[in-house]
Design an enzyme around this catalytic site. Structure first.
Site: not given
Ligand SMILES: NC(=O)c1ccc[n+]([C@@H]2O[C@H](COP(=O)([O-])OP(=O)(O)OC[C@H]3O[C@@H](n4cnc5c(N)ncnc54)[C@H](O)[C@@H]3O)[C@@H](O)[C@H]2O)c1
Length: 710
Positions: A291, A319, A338, A395-397, A402, A424, A445, A448, A457, A495
Site C-alpha cells: 500500500d 456503473m 445518457d 455505455v453498453v459493452e 463505444k 470490462s 475499469h 461493481n 484499473e 478478471n
Molecule cells: N455491471 C458491471 O458489473 C460492470 C463492471 C465493470 C465494467 N462494466 C462495464 O461498464 C459499462 C456499462 O455497464 P452497465 O452495467 O452500467 O450497463 P447498463 O446497461 O446498466 O448501462 C448502460 C447505459 O448506457 C446507456 N447508453 C447506451 N447507449 C448509449 C449512448 N450511445 N450514449 C449514451 N448512453 C448510452 C444506456 O441507456 C444505459 O443507461 C459496460 O461497458 C460494462 O461492460 C460493467
C-alpha cells in the site's frame, strides 16, 4: 543532557526534564530500533541524575508517535518465534526501565499516538491529550498485537474489557472515549497542551500521588472478572483460523490477569513472538508495504497529472450512475449523459438514495448532501462538455457503440481533456482507433458496486500517453479509489487472474464435484463467497459473456472442451441473483435482501454434464485445484508486466476480487508456500504446459529459491 537523532532531553525549570520526540529531517516520529535504543540511552542518563524531580514527555511534530517502523518487521519476523520473543522482550524492558524512573512522568499527546506510540504513553504515570488527538492499537490489522506492554498496561489502567475492545477492533480512539475509559487524565486544546501537562507534572511532584498509581500498574488486573471478556473472546475465536492475532491478545490478557507486571510482560513477549512469526502476519505486513509503495507511485504520477475539477460520465446505468455519485461525493461535479431519460432519472434517484443514507448516518449534513446532489447534472445532449477535464464512458459493452460514442464525445471536449472507457472486456487499443487523439484515451475499469469497491484499473492502450494515464489515475485517487495501471490485454489484470479460478471451478464440476461443497471449502478457506455463489451474484449471462472473451484470449491455459455449468445454467435462463435462480435459489428476506437457498433442480441439471457422475474430492484437493491456476496466471501477469510489481498484482486481487487478505494475494501466497512446493503441486495437477514460457520460468525460480516479493 542527551541529544539523539529522534530523542532529545532538555532541562526545564524546577528540576524538571523534558524528553522530546523529534526525529531529525523527518516529518513524523516513529519507534524504530534506533529510537528505542536512544530511549534506553536517555533513560540511563536520567537514572544517573539524582537532581531530577519530574519528567515531561512531548513531541515536536504534528503527531506524538505514529507507531513502530513497520518496514523493520519483515526482516525481524522472518527470524522465527524465539528470536522475535528475545528481541521484543529486550525492547519492552527499555519501556519498563523508563517507566520505573524514580520520578513522576507525564506524557503530552498531540495528533496520533498509535501502536508503540500509545505504549510509550502508557509507560508514564499521567497522560493528557488534545481534543483532536487519537490513541489506539492498530496492530491486529497487521496480524500482530501490542508487544511493548500494551496488553499488560492498558487492562491495568482501563480494565480488561475496554482494553481488549480497543486491541481487537484496532480502531483509533478519540479524546472523549480515552478520557471516559481512564486511558488519559485530561483533554485540552492544542494550545493548552504543554502548559496543562507541565501543571499536571508539578502537581504530581508535589502530591507524590504517582507512587500509588505505579503500585496499581505494577500489580495484577483488579478487579478481574473473566466473564467481562467472554463475548470478545468468542468473536476473536471465530476469526482465529485465518486471523489469529486477536485471539492471542485475548489469551495474553486473560492468562496474565492475575500476574504482576513484569511476569505478565514476559508472557506477552512470548505470545508476541509466536504471533509475529505466523504466515498471516507476514502477509498482512506485506499488504501494508504494498500500500505504501502504491501510494508513493501515485504521488510520482501526480507530478505530471492534470487536475480534474469537472468531469462527464456518459451512460447512466449501473456503473455510470455509481461513478457519477462517487465523483460528486468527492467534490468533483459531473455532467451525467445518457440517451434515455429513464436512465438519467434512475441514476439521479439512486444517487439521492446513497446521499440520503449518508445524511441519515450523520456522515453528511443535509446541506452538503443537497449540494452533492446538485453537482450531478443530468443531460440528454452534450451540454457543458466543453468545460470538462475528463470523460468516462460507461455505455453498453459493444465495441461499435463505444467507438461511435467516444468519437462523438471527442469533438465536444477540450483538446487536452482525457477520455476513458469503463469497458470490462474490450480492447482499449482497438477502441482508440476511432479517435483523433488516441494519446488522450485510456481504460478506467471500475468494479461493481462502484461506491463500495476500492480498486480502479487504469488501462494503457498502445497510444495512451503518460500524462493521460497519470491524469486518470489521479482522478481515481481523488474519487477515493486505489488506482493500478495495467496493460491492455483480455481481462486486464483482475478478471484475467480470476478467469483461471472460474475455469478450475468448471473443470472440478465437470469432474464430478458438488458445487455446494466447493463453495463451502472455498468459503472456509477465506473467500467471502464460494465460486458458484459469486457467479450467481455477478450474473451468469454477463459472466459467461466476459469469461468467454477472456478465455478466448488465452486458449492454452484457459480453454474448456466440454459444455460448462455457466453456459448450461444461462441457457436455461438461470441468470443468478438477478432473476432469483442460478446455482442457487434466492428469496427476499424481510429487509428485501436475497437469501441463498439450495436448488435441487440445479444439482439435477448439472449432473447431466458430469460424465463420471458425482465424485467426492478432499478439501485440500479442491483448494489446490482452485488456487494454483490463479497463482500461475498472476505469475504470468508479472512476467508480462501486466502490472509492474508483485505488490500491485497482489493488492489488486485483494481489493478488486476479495482474494483472502490473510494470504496476502496470489504471489505472496506462492512465496509462503515456497516455489518448489508450488511447482511440484502444479506438476501433480498438470498445470504446467511446457509449450508456455511460464513453466520454465517457475521451475527456474524454484531451482534458484527465488520469491515474487523481495
Ligand atoms: N455491471 C458491471 O458489473 C460492470 C463492471 C465493470 C465494467 N462494466 C462495464 O461498464 C459499462 C456499462 O455497464 P452497465 O452495467 O452500467 O450497463 P447498463 O446497461 O446498466 O448501462 C448502460 C447505459 O448506457 C446507456 N447508453 C447506451 N447507449 C448509449 C449512448 N450511445 N450514449 C449514451 N448512453 C448510452 C444506456 O441507456 C444505459 O443507461 C459496460 O461497458 C460494462 O461492460 C460493467
Amino acid at each position: 543532557m542527551f541529544k539523539g537523532q529522534s530523542i532529545q532531553l532538555v532541562r526545564l525549570h524546577d528540576s524538571l526534564v523534558e524528553l522530546r520526540f523529534d526525529r531529525q529531517q523527518q516529518s513524523i516520529n516513529k519507534l524504530d530500533t534506533g529510537t528505542i535504543m536512544e530511549l534506553q540511552a536517555a533513560t540511563q542518563a536520567l537514572r544517573e541524575d539524582a537532581s531530577i524531580r519530574g519528567m515531561l514527555v512531548t513531541s515536536a511534530k504534528a503527531s506524538f508517535i505514529v507507531g513502530a517502523d513497520i518496514f523493520e518487521f519483515t526482516t525481524l519476523f522472518a527470524k522465527g518465534a524465539e528470536e522475535i520473543e528475545r528481541f521484543i522482550a529486550a525492547q519492552s524492558a527499555i519501556f519498563t526501565a523508563f517507566e520505573d524512573l524514580a520520578v513522576p512522568i507525564v506524557t503530552a499527546i498531540n495528533g496520533l499516538a498509535l501502536g508503540g506510540g500509545f505504549e510509550m504513553a502508557l509507560a508514564s504515570d499521567y497522560r493528557i491529550m488534545t481534543t483532536s488527538a487519537q490513541v489506539g492499537f492498530p496492530e491486529v490489522s497487521l496480524g500482530i498485537f501490542p508487544g511493548f506492554g500494551g496488553c499488560v498496561r492498558l487492562p491495568r489502567l482501563c480494565g480488561a474489557k475496554t482494553a481488549l475492545e480497543w486491541i481487537v477492533s484496532g480502531k483509533p480512539q478519540k479524546a472523549e472515549a480515552a478520557l471516559a475509559a481512564n486511558a488519559v487524565d485530561g483533554v485540552v486544546s492544542n494550545e493548552q497542551l504543554r502548559d496543562a501537562a507541565l501543571a499536571m507534572l508539578q502537581s504530581a511532584v508535589k502530591s507524590g500521588e504517582w507512587r500509588a498509581r505505579r503500585e496499581v500498574r505494577a500489580g495484577a488486573i483488579a478487579p478481574w472478572d473473566p466473564s467481562t471478556i467472554t463475548a470478545i473472546e468468542a468473536a476473536a475465536a471465530k476469526a482465529a483460523a485465518h486471523y489469529p492475532a486477536a485471539l492471542a491478545a485475548v489469551a495474553v490478557v486473560s492468562s496474565t490477569a492475575h500476574l504482576a507486571r513484569d511476569a505478565a510482560l514476559l508472557l506477552e513477549a512470548r505470545s508476541f513472538g509466536r504471533t509475529a512469526a505466523t504466515a498471516t502476519a507476514a502477509a498482512l505486513i506485506q499488504l501494508f508495504i504494498n500500500d505504501q509503495m502504491m501510494k508513493k507511485k501515485t504521488g510520482v504520477q501526480a507530478r505530471i497529472a492534470r487536475k480534474v475539477s469537472r468531469a462527464a460520465i456518459v451512460g447512466a446505468g449501473i456503473m455510470g450512475g455509481g461513478i457519477a455519485y462517487t465523483s460528486a461525493v468527492r467534490g468533483i461535479p459531473v455532467q451525467m449523459q445518457d440517451i434515455a431519460q429513464a436512465a438519467l432519472d434512475l441514476g439521479k434517484t439512486e444517487a439521492r438514495k446513497l446521499i440520503d443514507k449518508q445524511v441519515a448516518s450523520g456522515q453528511l449534513t443535509r446541506e452538503s448532501g443537497d449540494s452533492i446532489d446538485a453537482s450531478i447534472t443530468p443531460t440528454l445532449d452534450y451540454s457543458e462538455f466543453e468545460s470538462v477535464g475528463a470523460v468516462i464512458e460507461a455505455v453498453v459493452e459493444n465495441m461499435n457503440v463505444k467507438k461511435t460514442v467516444l468519437a462523438e464525445i471527442e469533438t465536444r471536449i477540450p483538446a487536452d481533456a482525457v477520455m476513458a472507457s469503463n469497458t470490462s472486456s474490450l480492447s482499449i487499443t482497438d477502441m482508440a482507433t476511432a479517435l483523433q487523439r488516441p494519446e488522450n484515451f485510456a481504460g478506467m475499469h471500475f468494479f461493481n458496486p462502484v461506491p463500495a469497491m476500492p480498486l480502479v484499473e487504469v488501462i494503457r492502450g498502445e497510444k495512451t500517453s503518460d500524462i493521460t494515464a497519470a491524469t486518470i489515475a489521479g482522478y481515481a485517487t481523488a474519487m477515493g479509489k486505489t488506482p493500478v495501471v495495467v496493460k491492455d490485454c483480455p481481462g486486464f489484470l483482475v478478471n484475467r487472474v480470476f478467469t483461471p479460478y472460474v475455469v478450475a471451478f468448471l473443470k472440478l464440476v465437470h469432474d464430478g464435484a458438488d458445487f455446494e461443497q466447493v463453495d463451502q471449502v472455498m468459503e472456509a478457506f477465506g473467500w467471502p463467497m464460494g465460486p458458484a455463489y459469486l457467479l450467481d451474484v455477478i450474473g451468469l449471462d454477463t459472466g459467461s459473456h466476459v469469461f468467454d472473451i477472456i478465455m478466448r484470449g488465452y486458449p492454452g491455459r484457459m480453454s474448456l472442451d466440454f459444455k460448462n455449468a455457466i453456459h448450461l445454467l444461462a441457457d436455461q435462463e438461470r441468470f443468478g441473483q438477478k432473476n432469483r435462480v442460478g446455482f442457487y435459489r434466492y428469496e427476499a428476506s424481510a429487509k428485501g435482501r436475497p437469501v441463498k437457498l439450495t436448488a435441487p433442480d440445479a444439482h439435477a441439471l448439472i449432473a447431466e454434464i458430469q460424465p463420471r457422475g458425482r465424485v467426492t474430492f478432499q478439501p485440500e484437493v479442491i483448494i489446490d485445484r482452485m488456487m494454483l491456476p490463479m497463482i500461475v496466471e498472476a505469475a504470468v501477469c508479472l512476467i508480462e508486466r501486466v502490472a509492474e510489481t508483485a505488490a500491485e498484482i497482489d493488492t489488486s486481487l485483494i481489493l478488486g476480487l476479495g482474494f483472502p487478505r490473510y494470504l496476502g494475494g496470489p504471489l505472496k501466497y506462492a512465496d509462503q508456500m515456497g516455489l518448489r512446493v508450488l511447482v511440484s503441486k502444479c506438476e501433480r495437477y498438470e498445470l504446467l504446459n511446457d509449450a508456455e514460457p511460464i513453466s520454465a520460468h517457475l521451475r527456474e525460480m524454484a531451482r534458484m529459491d527465488l520469491r515474487f516479493h523481495r
